[in-house]
Design an enzyme around this catalytic site. Structure first.
Site, mmCIF file in Angstrom:
data_model
loop_
_atom_site.group_PDB
_atom_site.id
_atom_site.type_symbol
_atom_site.label_atom_id
_atom_site.label_comp_id
_atom_site.label_asym_id
_atom_site.label_seq_id
_atom_site.Cartn_x
_atom_site.Cartn_y
_atom_site.Cartn_z
ATOM 1 N N TRP A 126 0.864 -1.186 0.000
ATOM 2 C CA TRP A 126 0.000 0.000 0.000
ATOM 3 C C TRP A 126 0.900 1.235 0.000
ATOM 4 C CZ3 TRP A 126 -2.055 2.736 4.790
ATOM 5 C CH2 TRP A 126 -3.089 3.631 4.466
ATOM 6 N N ASP A 207 -0.443 -5.193 9.544
ATOM 7 C CA ASP A 207 -1.463 -4.242 9.116
ATOM 8 C C ASP A 207 -2.699 -5.086 8.781
ATOM 9 O OD1 ASP A 207 -3.067 -2.352 7.968
ATOM 10 O OD2 ASP A 207 -1.621 -1.696 6.443
ATOM 11 N N LYS A 242 -13.479 -0.948 6.735
ATOM 12 C CA LYS A 242 -14.115 -1.784 5.722
ATOM 13 C C LYS A 242 -15.112 -2.756 6.336
ATOM 14 C CE LYS A 242 -10.640 -0.031 3.293
ATOM 15 N NZ LYS A 242 -9.518 0.755 3.791
HETATM 16 C C1 LMR Z 1 -7.071 1.865 -0.429
HETATM 17 O O1 LMR Z 1 -6.006 1.253 -0.456
HETATM 18 O O2 LMR Z 1 -7.672 2.217 -1.440
HETATM 19 C C2 LMR Z 1 -7.695 2.181 0.908
HETATM 20 O O3 LMR Z 1 -6.902 1.667 1.926
HETATM 21 C C3 LMR Z 1 -7.999 3.608 1.069
HETATM 22 C C4 LMR Z 1 -6.793 4.473 1.246
HETATM 23 O O4 LMR Z 1 -6.798 5.274 2.182
HETATM 24 O O5 LMR Z 1 -5.837 4.377 0.481
#
Ligand code: LMR
Length: 394
Positions: A126, A207, A242
């Site tokens: 992420w 996470d 979520k």
């Molecule tokens: C995502 O990865 O789209 C979600 O976790 C929202 C975000 O804040 O990035």
């Protein structure tokens, strides 16, 4: 003060939300940001959440501060949801403003207590993991996660990389539903990771943003429970954005498992002091709702059923997409979509392919080709996606 400030790029996911909103095309499809949508394209308030909200409204008599660690009932319920019936005497939990807030306070706490450590992130991960950990003062590196050809986890490379980590390394794992790839480690891989963590002494940082979106509330934390049995200490940042649909209410929990009850207390005190110097106390509303739902049999049952239905929709869309792509292309290169878990799959697209999807077909996916499969409303949108996708990739 600001005349010479350099422009700074917005996080790509946040930028995409803005570009999507500004697009006037009626047929646009949002497969960008990680938000669950139902078959009408809505992100509804869950029925149990609505009910708890009503009860809260009727029963709440004050808005005075709750305290630095937030709602204790919430903290305890989340600890149970994550760690099950494990001995929790050396676990501390602190309510935080969203999973992101939990990640940040845990990361800040760790940089206070182990500033020389290095943080290892999955490749890919992420995007916001980088600024969170680097912003807390850590150097970050990556370890192999995704085999970009097969879109499965590069298990051998991952295990090899982890076998070379040691006590100075903080290794960040996605508890389930890997973001962005969707590719999952299997229980036997977690068994091996747990064994390695116990042997080499690296520090696991989980996470957990999607508990309940993968296989089940229980199976999705096999990772954490297994590793927790083998190591002396670890941390978990969990999110209710979520699984409770409480995105904007910012509900998260920072959990610390210490070597002993005393060391957990000390780490927790550091964490609370970190929180105090940033947001001070977490927002109450969302956590009070979650605490109420998890503590009430009827609300909990309703919530679990709705979560099961949401997961069923995601899994159904996965099977549908992989079947349609197989039928359309005549090969099985996209079969992995059915095996992935959570809302995302990283389809590994280049910028030109991503831009063509957006410009020619009004389909928004995150740079690199991450799709949020729950962004597809119905079969008509699924077919449009499949057509566009095959055109830009085959
Ligand atoms: C995502 O990865 O789209 C979600 O976790 C929202 C975000 O804040 O990035």
């Amino acid at each position: 003060m600001f005349q010479n400030v350099e422009p700074t790029p917005l996080d790509p996911i946040i930028r995409l939300i803005g570009i999507f909103k500004a697009d006037n095309r009626d047929n646009k499809i949002d497969m960008g940001v990680g938000v669950f949508r139902d078959s009408n394209g809505n992100t509804p308030i869950m029925a149990a959440v609505k009910e708890a909200e009503q009860r809260l409204h009727d029963q709440q008599t004050t808005k005075t501060y709750v305290g630095l660690s937030g709602d204790e009932s919430f903290n305890q319920h989340i600890t149970r949801m994550v760690f099950g019936d494990a001995d929790t005497s050396r676990i501390r939990a602190v309510q935080a403003p969203g999973g992101c807030g939990a990640l940040r306070v845990l990361s800040e706490m760790l940089s206070r207590v182990s500033s020389d450590s290095k943080v290892w992130l999955t490749d890919p991960t992420w995007g916001n993991h980088y600024p969170i950990f680097q912003g807390s003062g850590f150097e970050t590196e990556t370890y192999p996660y995704l085999n970009r050809a097969t879109k499965t986890v590069a298990v051998d490379e991952l295990l090899d990389a982890l076998s070379r980590r040691g006590p100075q390394d903080i290794v960040v794992f996605h508890g389930c539903c890997h973001n962005p790839s969707g590719a999952e480690l299997q229980p036997e891989h977690w068994d091996e990771i747990a064994r390695l963590a116990g042997k080499t002494g690296f520090f696991p940082f989980f996470d957990l943003a999607y508990q309940g979106f993968g296989d089940s509330l229980e199976q999705d934390v096999y990772s954490i429970r297994t590793v927790a049995r083998e190591v002396e200490s670890l941390v978990v940042a969990s999110s209710c954005s979520k699984n409770f649909g409480l995105y904007r209410d910012r509900v998260g929990c920072a959990m610390i498992a210490g070597e002993s009850s005393k060391s957990a207390d000390r780490a927790c005190a550091q964490l609370l002091s970190t929180a105090r110097s940033s947001y001070s106390m977490p927002p109450d509303h969302g956590a009070a709702i979650v605490g109420m739902i998890l503590g009430d049999q009827q609300l909990r049952q309703a919530w679990e059923q709705e979560l099961t239905d949401m997961r069923g929709r995601i899994l159904g869309l996965r099977v549908q997409m992989s079947n349609k792509l197989r039928a359309r292309t005549g090969h099985n290169r996209w079969d992995f979509i059915a095996d992935h878990r959570g809302m995302f799959s990283l389809l590994v697209l280049d910028d030109e392919q991503v831009n063509r999807l957006r410009d020619e077909y009004a389909i928004y996916v995150v740079a690199g080709g991450r799709i949020n499969i729950a962004g597809l409303r119905d079969e008509e949108e699924m077919d449009r996606f499949v057509d566009a996708f095959v055109t830009v990739t085959e």
